[in-house]
Design a protein around this motif. Structure first.
Motif, PDB file in Angstrom:
ATOM      1  N   UNK A 155       2.491   6.412  -6.118  1.00 28.33           N
ATOM      2  CA  UNK A 155       2.139   6.307  -7.535  1.00 28.33           C
ATOM      3  C   UNK A 155       0.770   6.907  -7.852  1.00 28.33           C
ATOM      4  N   UNK A 156      -0.100   7.040  -6.873  1.00 26.18           N
ATOM      5  CA  UNK A 156      -1.452   7.520  -7.152  1.00 26.18           C
ATOM      6  C   UNK A 156      -2.071   8.107  -5.899  1.00 26.18           C
ATOM      7  N   UNK A 157      -3.226   8.735  -6.079  1.00 26.58           N
ATOM      8  CA  UNK A 157      -3.983   9.248  -4.949  1.00 26.58           C
ATOM      9  C   UNK A 157      -4.597   8.071  -4.207  1.00 26.58           C
ATOM     10  N   UNK A 158      -4.439   8.060  -2.891  1.00 26.26           N
ATOM     11  CA  UNK A 158      -4.868   6.902  -2.104  1.00 26.26           C
ATOM     12  C   UNK A 158      -5.808   7.340  -0.996  1.00 26.26           C
ATOM     13  N   UNK A 159      -6.919   6.639  -0.903  1.00 22.90           N
ATOM     14  CA  UNK A 159      -7.863   6.829   0.198  1.00 22.90           C
ATOM     15  C   UNK A 159      -7.901   5.546   1.006  1.00 22.90           C
ATOM     16  N   UNK A 160      -7.744   5.675   2.319  1.00 23.16           N
ATOM     17  CA  UNK A 160      -7.784   4.510   3.197  1.00 23.16           C
ATOM     18  C   UNK A 160      -8.816   4.731   4.291  1.00 23.16           C
ATOM     19  N   UNK A 161      -9.652   3.734   4.499  1.00 23.33           N
ATOM     20  CA  UNK A 161     -10.525   3.714   5.664  1.00 23.33           C
ATOM     21  C   UNK A 161     -10.037   2.588   6.554  1.00 23.33           C
ATOM     22  N   UNK A 162      -9.753   2.906   7.795  1.00 20.92           N
ATOM     23  CA  UNK A 162      -9.199   1.881   8.677  1.00 20.92           C
ATOM     24  C   UNK A 162      -9.644   2.129  10.104  1.00 20.92           C
ATOM     25  N   UNK A 186       0.834  -1.198   0.000  1.00 14.58           N
ATOM     26  CA  UNK A 186       0.000   0.000   0.000  1.00 14.58           C
ATOM     27  C   UNK A 186       0.869   1.249   0.000  1.00 14.58           C
ATOM     28  N   UNK A 187       1.934   1.232   0.790  1.00 14.59           N
ATOM     29  CA  UNK A 187       2.825   2.390   0.857  1.00 14.59           C
ATOM     30  C   UNK A 187       3.542   2.617  -0.462  1.00 14.59           C
ATOM     31  N   UNK A 208      -2.955   1.669  13.539  1.00 13.69           N
ATOM     32  CA  UNK A 208      -1.524   1.455  13.325  1.00 13.69           C
ATOM     33  C   UNK A 208      -1.182   1.277  11.857  1.00 13.69           C
ATOM     34  N   UNK A 209      -2.169   0.909  11.022  1.00 14.50           N
ATOM     35  CA  UNK A 209      -1.914   0.639   9.601  1.00 14.50           C
ATOM     36  C   UNK A 209      -1.850   1.911   8.769  1.00 14.50           C
ATOM     37  N   UNK A 210      -2.191   3.068   9.355  1.00 12.53           N
ATOM     38  CA  UNK A 210      -2.220   4.305   8.574  1.00 12.53           C
ATOM     39  C   UNK A 210      -1.170   5.302   9.063  1.00 12.53           C
ATOM     40  N   UNK A 211      -0.177   4.819   9.773  1.00 14.18           N
ATOM     41  CA  UNK A 211       0.843   5.706  10.343  1.00 14.18           C
ATOM     42  C   UNK A 211       1.545   6.536   9.259  1.00 14.18           C
ATOM     43  N   UNK A 212       1.803   5.935   8.115  1.00 11.06           N
ATOM     44  CA  UNK A 212       2.579   6.606   7.076  1.00 11.06           C
ATOM     45  C   UNK A 212       1.726   7.337   6.040  1.00 11.06           C
ATOM     46  N   UNK A 213       0.427   7.480   6.291  1.00 15.74           N
ATOM     47  CA  UNK A 213      -0.415   8.262   5.383  1.00 15.74           C
ATOM     48  C   UNK A 213       0.004   9.727   5.423  1.00 15.74           C
ATOM     49  N   UNK A 214      -0.087  10.407   4.258  1.00 17.65           N
ATOM     50  CA  UNK A 214       0.299  11.820   4.221  1.00 17.65           C
ATOM     51  C   UNK A 214      -0.603  12.663   5.113  1.00 17.65           C
TER      52      UNK A 214
END
Length: 599
Positions: A548-555, A542-543, A559-565
């Protein structure tokens, strides 16, 4: 509405032809059926010729029989050559039945099976274009019943309309015509049977129609219940609720039994009443024509002729009466199919702009959304801007509007007010099919089909080489799954991938998304079913996609979204916090409280 384009002779129809077929179906349900017959005039004409020719012995043999009996009974009035001539004519009409029967069977079968295919094809096309809201509100089993059972009933209806009905009409017409020339007195007796037939049809019309409607409705509800039961079997078995489901289905089956029994009784009484009435008339005909022969008004052979033709008229009118329930059931099914073909809740991309290659800039501008006027607002004056290439994680309590936001971005729903913009273009003006081919979605509930592992990864893509499949497998960490399968990526997975673990199925779904090289990718609880090792592999993949693209995460697992912008914290359809992981933890606000609950 413009006239529909001509339907091609070849099958199957192209995608555009199916679209045109269901879009032009409006008005009375029978119009749907007649329009599907377009383009089959040649085959229908040949079939009707074969039908008449193969039935002709039924009309000719009584005349031949009458003539032969009269030749034998009154030799002084006839020449022996008349005997051989009538025998030859009868034999000729009998022998041609083989060829003409084949002619009818082939050409009408071709028409009937083509209509069956086109009806199902148009239903499938329409179902693919109906809105997600429609599918959420409609039971799958009911739709399956329309595609399979109702189309079968329509096939029977066509068979009766173009085989039984014409033959009955011809049998009656020819019998009446010949009788009119031979003896007007006997014809007068025949006519007495018509009012009885009309009264019988009228008396049973409404009960038969209502019974067919009730039975079809019960069948649809039961089929939907069976589909739900099959989906619920793991939950049912896990909680020991088998008897609850058995009792529940038993009630459905009892209702089908009762409505089916009522329908059978109505149909049985209908047929029995008509049979008794017409058999009595036939005995009356035998008595009347015998009296005419005894008094010398007709010849003995004429008794056989009139008796045979009266039987044809009786059987024909009785057939019409007995045909009525079949036609009613077929028309009911046509109406049922029409409910889908004429449904207006569709995703219509006509005249919408097909986007070029999108960059991935996304903006939610003052969006208001609710699922219906009876429900509360899910999003209210919601605004969010996401530049191309940025990764955004959406977090919040259940019901805060995260999944709804993603549905708006995919185009599954439209805002009641405000706009969803992609590269500055309102999503409501974009051809959604073309747009969706440039995005990828990894849903919370993994959906696999019973093809091979390769088929599931490359779903909908043509000419994907092995190197590309291998790349995605490595990125998602599927090597262990491939190595364990007997035929590697070419191993059939079985229905829903039931032989795989939940984590393995989810990684396959992620691989399916990544191989598309999307410009926008949406992860909706994509790691919820993964163990720690698999979660780490997917998180790394995922990282890599984030760059490479615009990413939307629902979580929910923060702990899995620590590196989201950027992390956007939602509550009651509004943004209450946003920032990086470290910034939000430092604020010690809503995000901090959610994170502490998971420790």
């Amino acid at each position: 509405m413009a006239d529909a384009p001509a339907v091609p002779q070849g099958t199957p129809w192209s995608f555009d032809e199916y679209i045109a077929a269901y879009r032009r179906h409006a008005g009375h349900p029978l119009a749907i059926l007649l329009r599907f017959l377009a383009g089959n005039a040649k085959d229908l004409t040949i079939a009707m010729f074969g039908l008449v020719a193969k039935q002709s012995p039924v009309w000719v043999i009584p005349i031949v029989t009458r003539n032969i009996i009269n030749v034998v009974t009154y030799p002084d009035r006839h020449h022996i050559t008349e005997l051989w001539l009538n025998l030859s004519i009868g034999l000729g009409f009998i022998l041609q039945n083989i060829v003409t029967n084949w002619l009818y069977a082939y050409h009408f079968g071709k028409v009937n099976r083509t209509i069956e295919q086109r009806l199902r094809g148009s239903l499938i096309v329409k179902l693919q274009h109906l809105s997600i809201r429609f599918h959420n509100e409609t039971q799958t089993g009911r739709l399956l019943s329309k595609v399979m059972r109702d189309v079968e009933n329509v096939e029977v209806l066509l068979d009766q309309m173009f085989r039984s009905l014409p033959l009955i009409v011809l049998d009656i017409a020819i019998a009446i015509t010949v009788t009119a020339f031979a003896s007007p007195k006997v014809l007068l007796f025949f006519v007495c049977s018509v009012p009885v037939a009309v009264l019988a049809i009228y008396a049973f019309r409404k009960p038969i129609r209502d019974s067919n409607h009730d039975f079809r409705s019960q069948m649809e509800h039961t089929q939907a219940a069976v589909a739900e039961m099959l989906e619920m079997i793991p939950v049912t078995r896990a909680h020991g609720l088998q008897q609850v489901e058995i009792d529940h289905m038993g009630r459905h089956l009892s209702r089908i039994r009762d409505t089916g029994l009522h329908l059978d009784v109505i149909n049985g009484l209908f047929g029995a009443t008509s049979w008794v009435v017409f058999q009595a008339f036939q005995l009356g005909c035998l008595a009347f024509t015998s009296w005419l022969a005894l008094t010398g008004q007709i010849q003995i052979g004429d008794v056989v002729l009139f008796q045979t033709y009266f039987a044809q008229i009786v059987n024909g009118i009785s057939g019409l009466i007995n045909l009525y329930p079949v036609l009613t059931r077929g028309i009911e099914s046509v109406s049922s199919i029409g409910e889908i073909l004429q449904e207006t809740d569709v995703e219509c991309n006509a005249r919408k702009v097909e986007p070029n290659e999108i960059k991935g800039d996304v903006e939610f501008r003052s969006v208001d959304f609710r699922y219906s006027p009876d429900y509360p607002w899910v999003l209210r004056d919601y605004s969010l801007t996401v530049p191309a290439g940025q990764s955004v994680a959406l977090v919040g309590d259940s019901g805060s509007g995260k999944s709804t936001l993603l549905n708006l971005l995919i185009g599954f729903a439209e805002p009641e007010a405000g706009q969803v913009l992609v590269d500055g273009v309102d999503l409501s003006t974009i051809d959604l099919d073309a747009y969706r081919r440039q995005i990828a979605v990894v849903p919370q509930n993994t959906i696999l089909f019973s093809g091979t592992l390769r088929d599931n990864i490359t779903y909908g893509l043509a000419d994907v080489d092995d190197a590309e499949v291998d790349r995605v497998i490595r990125e998602v960490g599927l090597e262990d799954v491939v190595d364990a399968l007997p035929e590697g990526v070419d191993t059939p997975l079985g229905e829903h991938g039931g032989t795989l673990s939940g984590g393995q199925r989810q990684r396959i779904a992620i691989a399916r998304a990544l191989i598309r090289r999307p410009r926008i990718i949406i992860f909706n609880e994509a790691t919820s079913a993964l163990d720690s090792v698999s979660e780490k592999q997917v998180q790394q993949a995922t990282e890599r996609m984030m760059s490479q693209c615009t990413t939307f995460l629902v979580a929910h697992r923060l702990s899995t979204i620590r590196n989201a912008d950027r992390i956007v914290v939602m509550e009651h359809g509004r943004i209450v916090e946003e920032g990086t992981y470290d910034e939000l933890m430092a604020k010690r606000g809503k995000f901090f409280a959610l994170k502490k609950l998971q420790e």
